[in-house]
Design a protein around this motif. Structure first.
Motif, PDB file in Angstrom:
ATOM      1  N   LYS A   1     -10.791  21.771 -70.140  1.00  0.00           N
ATOM      2  CA  LYS A   1     -11.696  21.664 -68.999  1.00  0.00           C
ATOM      3  C   LYS A   1     -11.415  20.357 -68.263  1.00  0.00           C
ATOM      4  O   LYS A   1     -11.466  19.278 -68.845  1.00  0.00           O
ATOM      5  CB  LYS A   1     -13.155  21.692 -69.469  1.00  0.00           C
ATOM      6  N   LYS A   2     -11.088  20.465 -67.000  1.00  0.00           N
ATOM      7  CA  LYS A   2     -10.815  19.280 -66.194  1.00  0.00           C
ATOM      8  C   LYS A   2     -12.118  18.535 -65.894  1.00  0.00           C
ATOM      9  O   LYS A   2     -13.126  19.136 -65.537  1.00  0.00           O
ATOM     10  CB  LYS A   2     -10.131  19.687 -64.894  1.00  0.00           C
ATOM     11  N   LEU A   3     -12.052  17.218 -66.045  1.00  0.00           N
ATOM     12  CA  LEU A   3     -13.189  16.357 -65.703  1.00  0.00           C
ATOM     13  C   LEU A   3     -12.885  15.444 -64.527  1.00  0.00           C
ATOM     14  O   LEU A   3     -13.710  15.263 -63.639  1.00  0.00           O
ATOM     15  CB  LEU A   3     -13.584  15.497 -66.910  1.00  0.00           C
ATOM     16  N   TRP A   4     -11.678  14.852 -64.549  1.00  0.00           N
ATOM     17  CA  TRP A   4     -11.343  13.851 -63.542  1.00  0.00           C
ATOM     18  C   TRP A   4      -9.952  14.080 -62.965  1.00  0.00           C
ATOM     19  O   TRP A   4      -9.002  14.325 -63.703  1.00  0.00           O
ATOM     20  CB  TRP A   4     -11.406  12.446 -64.143  1.00  0.00           C
ATOM     21  N   HIS A   5      -9.860  13.971 -61.661  1.00  0.00           N
ATOM     22  CA  HIS A   5      -8.562  13.953 -60.986  1.00  0.00           C
ATOM     23  C   HIS A   5      -8.071  12.512 -60.998  1.00  0.00           C
ATOM     24  O   HIS A   5      -8.807  11.596 -60.615  1.00  0.00           O
ATOM     25  CB  HIS A   5      -8.718  14.457 -59.548  1.00  0.00           C
ATOM     26  N   ASP A   6      -6.853  12.296 -61.452  1.00  0.00           N
ATOM     27  CA  ASP A   6      -6.341  10.938 -61.670  1.00  0.00           C
ATOM     28  C   ASP A   6      -5.081  10.706 -60.836  1.00  0.00           C
ATOM     29  O   ASP A   6      -3.964  10.958 -61.301  1.00  0.00           O
ATOM     30  CB  ASP A   6      -6.042  10.749 -63.159  1.00  0.00           C
ATOM     31  N   PRO A   7      -5.221  10.239 -59.583  1.00  0.00           N
ATOM     32  CA  PRO A   7      -4.039   9.998 -58.737  1.00  0.00           C
ATOM     33  C   PRO A   7      -3.141   8.925 -59.338  1.00  0.00           C
ATOM     34  O   PRO A   7      -3.606   7.941 -59.909  1.00  0.00           O
ATOM     35  CB  PRO A   7      -4.650   9.520 -57.412  1.00  0.00           C
ATOM     36  N   LEU A   8      -1.852   9.126 -59.209  1.00  0.00           N
ATOM     37  CA  LEU A   8      -0.869   8.164 -59.694  1.00  0.00           C
ATOM     38  C   LEU A   8      -0.148   7.533 -58.512  1.00  0.00           C
ATOM     39  O   LEU A   8       0.147   8.208 -57.527  1.00  0.00           O
ATOM     40  CB  LEU A   8       0.152   8.854 -60.602  1.00  0.00           C
ATOM     41  N   ASN A   9       0.137   6.238 -58.613  1.00  0.00           N
ATOM     42  CA  ASN A   9       0.851   5.533 -57.548  1.00  0.00           C
ATOM     43  C   ASN A   9       1.995   4.716 -58.118  1.00  0.00           C
ATOM     44  O   ASN A   9       1.892   4.158 -59.215  1.00  0.00           O
ATOM     45  CB  ASN A   9      -0.100   4.597 -56.789  1.00  0.00           C
ATOM     46  N   PHE A  10       3.072   4.651 -57.364  1.00  0.00           N
ATOM     47  CA  PHE A  10       4.183   3.777 -57.728  1.00  0.00           C
ATOM     48  C   PHE A  10       3.785   2.348 -57.389  1.00  0.00           C
ATOM     49  O   PHE A  10       3.328   2.075 -56.268  1.00  0.00           O
ATOM     50  CB  PHE A  10       5.442   4.176 -56.960  1.00  0.00           C
ATOM     51  N   MET A  11       3.940   1.443 -58.346  1.00  0.00           N
ATOM     52  CA  MET A  11       3.506   0.061 -58.160  1.00  0.00           C
ATOM     53  C   MET A  11       4.551  -0.903 -58.686  1.00  0.00           C
ATOM     54  O   MET A  11       5.353  -0.562 -59.562  1.00  0.00           O
ATOM     55  CB  MET A  11       2.186  -0.198 -58.894  1.00  0.00           C
ATOM     56  N   THR A  12       4.501  -2.117 -58.155  1.00  0.00           N
ATOM     57  CA  THR A  12       5.359  -3.181 -58.660  1.00  0.00           C
ATOM     58  C   THR A  12       4.754  -4.525 -58.280  1.00  0.00           C
ATOM     59  O   THR A  12       3.731  -4.583 -57.589  1.00  0.00           O
ATOM     60  CB  THR A  12       6.793  -3.047 -58.105  1.00  0.00           C
ATOM     61  N   ALA A  13       5.382  -5.602 -58.739  1.00  0.00           N
ATOM     62  CA  ALA A  13       4.895  -6.948 -58.422  1.00  0.00           C
ATOM     63  C   ALA A  13       5.015  -7.216 -56.923  1.00  0.00           C
ATOM     64  O   ALA A  13       5.854  -6.633 -56.239  1.00  0.00           O
ATOM     65  CB  ALA A  13       5.693  -7.984 -59.204  1.00  0.00           C
ATOM     66  N   LYS A  14       4.196  -8.116 -56.434  1.00  0.00           N
ATOM     67  CA  LYS A  14       4.159  -8.393 -54.993  1.00  0.00           C
ATOM     68  C   LYS A  14       5.474  -8.953 -54.457  1.00  0.00           C
ATOM     69  O   LYS A  14       5.773  -8.789 -53.272  1.00  0.00           O
ATOM     70  CB  LYS A  14       3.011  -9.367 -54.691  1.00  0.00           C
ATOM     71  N   ASP A  15       6.266  -9.605 -55.322  1.00  0.00           N
ATOM     72  CA  ASP A  15       7.522 -10.200 -54.849  1.00  0.00           C
ATOM     73  C   ASP A  15       8.751  -9.353 -55.206  1.00  0.00           C
ATOM     74  O   ASP A  15       9.890  -9.803 -55.087  1.00  0.00           O
ATOM     75  CB  ASP A  15       7.683 -11.611 -55.415  1.00  0.00           C
ATOM     76  N   HIS A  16       8.552  -8.127 -55.632  1.00  0.00           N
ATOM     77  CA  HIS A  16       9.675  -7.241 -55.951  1.00  0.00           C
ATOM     78  C   HIS A  16      10.384  -6.836 -54.658  1.00  0.00           C
ATOM     79  O   HIS A  16       9.738  -6.652 -53.619  1.00  0.00           O
ATOM     80  CB  HIS A  16       9.156  -5.990 -56.682  1.00  0.00           C
ATOM     81  N   PRO A  17      11.715  -6.697 -54.662  1.00  0.00           N
ATOM     82  CA  PRO A  17      12.450  -6.326 -53.437  1.00  0.00           C
ATOM     83  C   PRO A  17      11.947  -5.050 -52.763  1.00  0.00           C
ATOM     84  O   PRO A  17      11.990  -4.932 -51.535  1.00  0.00           O
ATOM     85  CB  PRO A  17      13.887  -6.136 -53.947  1.00  0.00           C
ATOM     86  N   LEU A  18      11.410  -4.108 -53.525  1.00  0.00           N
ATOM     87  CA  LEU A  18      10.930  -2.850 -52.944  1.00  0.00           C
ATOM     88  C   LEU A  18       9.721  -3.041 -52.037  1.00  0.00           C
ATOM     89  O   LEU A  18       9.461  -2.228 -51.144  1.00  0.00           O
ATOM     90  CB  LEU A  18      10.586  -1.847 -54.054  1.00  0.00           C
ATOM     91  N   THR A  19       8.978  -4.121 -52.239  1.00  0.00           N
ATOM     92  CA  THR A  19       7.782  -4.346 -51.419  1.00  0.00           C
ATOM     93  C   THR A  19       8.134  -4.751 -49.988  1.00  0.00           C
ATOM     94  O   THR A  19       7.277  -4.726 -49.105  1.00  0.00           O
ATOM     95  CB  THR A  19       6.881  -5.429 -52.048  1.00  0.00           C
TER      96      THR A  19
END
Length: 296
Positions: free
Chosen positions: A159-177
Motif C-alpha cells: 500500500k502506497k503511503l508517500w510519493h518520494d521525488p528524487l533529485n540529482f544533487m551535488t556540492a555547490k562548487d561541483h563543475p556540474l552546478t
C-alpha cells in the motif's frame, strides 16, 4: 511436533549454521544441537548433512522445510485469532523499515503509537527495503514500512503511503552546478555515489542511463542515504536523493532526461502478507500510518 524444535530448524536453515542460529535464538550451540537431535528423533531420520563444517539440508530436511513454515504459521495465526478476540492492542509487533524512512518518516508516528498503546512491545528491524520482502515471506515480521518494489511481488500486499521525488544533487562548487541544465550524458562524465546495485533506487538511475546506452561511473556505494548525502556535499561526486534531504550544502541539478517529463521518484509505503492474520497491534499501527498518508 514441538514448535521450539521447528523454530530452531528454520533458524539453522535461514542462517546456515548451528552457532548463528544459536545467536539468533539466544541459545548455546549445545542447546541448538539438542533441539535438532530431538526433532530428528521424532522424525526418525536426520534432516541435515554435515559436510566440511557446512550444514546442508538433506532430502528429509527439504521435505520438512515448507511444512515446518506452514505449521508455525498456523500456530501463530491461531494464537493471534484468539488474542484478537479480546480486542486489546498489546503484545509484540515486529516491523522492518529502512534507515531513511525510520529517520525521516516514522518518528512522530512511532511516538504517537507508543503513547497510545504502551502495552505493545515494538521490535523494529532497520534493514534494506529489498530485504524486508524476504523477512515478510519467512514470517519474521508482520509489517514492512519501506521503499516499495516497482514490480509486483507474489504473495505480498503493498500500500502506497508517500510519493518520494528524487533529485540529482551535488556540492555547490561541483563543475556540474555551472551548467544551466545537465544531460544524462554529462552526468556520465563524472563520478556518482549511489546505493548498492540490488536496491530499487539504484535500478531507477541505472534504467535512465541504460535507455541512452550510457555507463555509470560509481565511486562507491552505500545504502545509507545520509552517508551518500555527506559524500556528495563534500564534492566527492553527484548523487540522487529524496527532495526532503536537500539543504544549503547541496545544489539540485536541473537534469534533462530524454523522453521523461517528470523527475524520477520512489513510492514509499507498507507491505504485509495477505494470507496471514494480523495482530491487533499491527492493525492499529496501519491505522496510524494511514493517518499520516501523504502528509509527511
Amino acid at each position: 511436533m514441538d514448535t521450539t524444535n521447528l523454530i530452531t530448524f528454520l533458524a539453522i536453515v535461514d542462517t546456515g549454521s548451528f552457532s548463528e542460529a544459536g545467536e539468533k535464538l539466544f541459545l548455546t550451540q549445545p542447546a541448538v544441537s539438542k533441539r535438532i537431535a530431538s526433532l530428528e528423533e521424532q522424525l526418525g531420520t536426520p534432516v541435515f548433512d554435515r559436510v566440511s563444517r557446512q550444514v546442508i539440508l538433506n532430502e528429509a530436511g527439504k521435505a520438512l522445510l515448507p511444512r515446518a513454515r506452514q505449521m508455525l504459521e498456523l500456530v501463530h495465526d491461531t494464537k493471534l485469532e484468539i488474542i484478537n478476540l479480546s480486542g486489546e492492542v498489546k503484545g509484540p509487533l515486529s516491523i522492518a523499515t529502512s534507515h531513511h524512512i525510520g529517520l525521516r518518516r516514522l518518528p512522530n508516528i512511532l511516538k504517537t503509537f507508543t503513547n497510545t498503546f504502551p502495552e505493545v512491545k515494538l521490535d523494529i528491524r532497520f534493514v534494506d527495503s529489498e530485504a524486508s520482502y524476504e523477512m515478510l515471506i519467512r514470517g519474521e515480521i508482520e509489517l514492512g514500512i519501506i521503499t516499495l518494489s516497482p514490480e509486483i511481488q507474489p504473495n505480498i500486499q503493498s500500500k502506497k503511503l508517500w510519493h518520494d521525488p528524487l533529485n540529482f544533487m551535488t556540492a555547490k562548487d561541483h563543475p556540474l552546478t555551472k551548467l544551466k541544465s545537465v544531460t544524462t550524458e554529462q552526468l556520465s562524465q563524472y563520478q556518482a555515489v549511489l546505493p548498492s546495485r540490488n536496491t530499487f533506487t539504484f535500478q531507477v538511475v541505472k534504467n535512465l542511463f541504460d535507455q541512452e546506452g550510457l555507463k555509470l561511473q560509481t565511486a562507491m556505494s552505500t545504502n545509507y542515504l545520509e552517508t551518500l548525502r555527506m559524500l556528495a556535499a563534500i564534492g566527492l561526486a553527484w548523487t540522487i536523493l529524496p527532495l526532503t534531504m536537500q539543504d544549503d550544502d547541496l545544489r539540485i541539478l536541473n537534469v534533462k532526461l530524454k523522453g521523461i517529463q517528470t523527475s524520477p521518484s520512489r513510492q514509499l509505503g507498507y507491505i504485509l502478507h495477505p494470507k496471514r492474520t494480523l495482530s491487533n497491534a499491527a492493525k492499529a499501527f496501519i491505522k496510524q500510518l494511514e493517518r499520516h498518508k501523504d502528509s509527511c
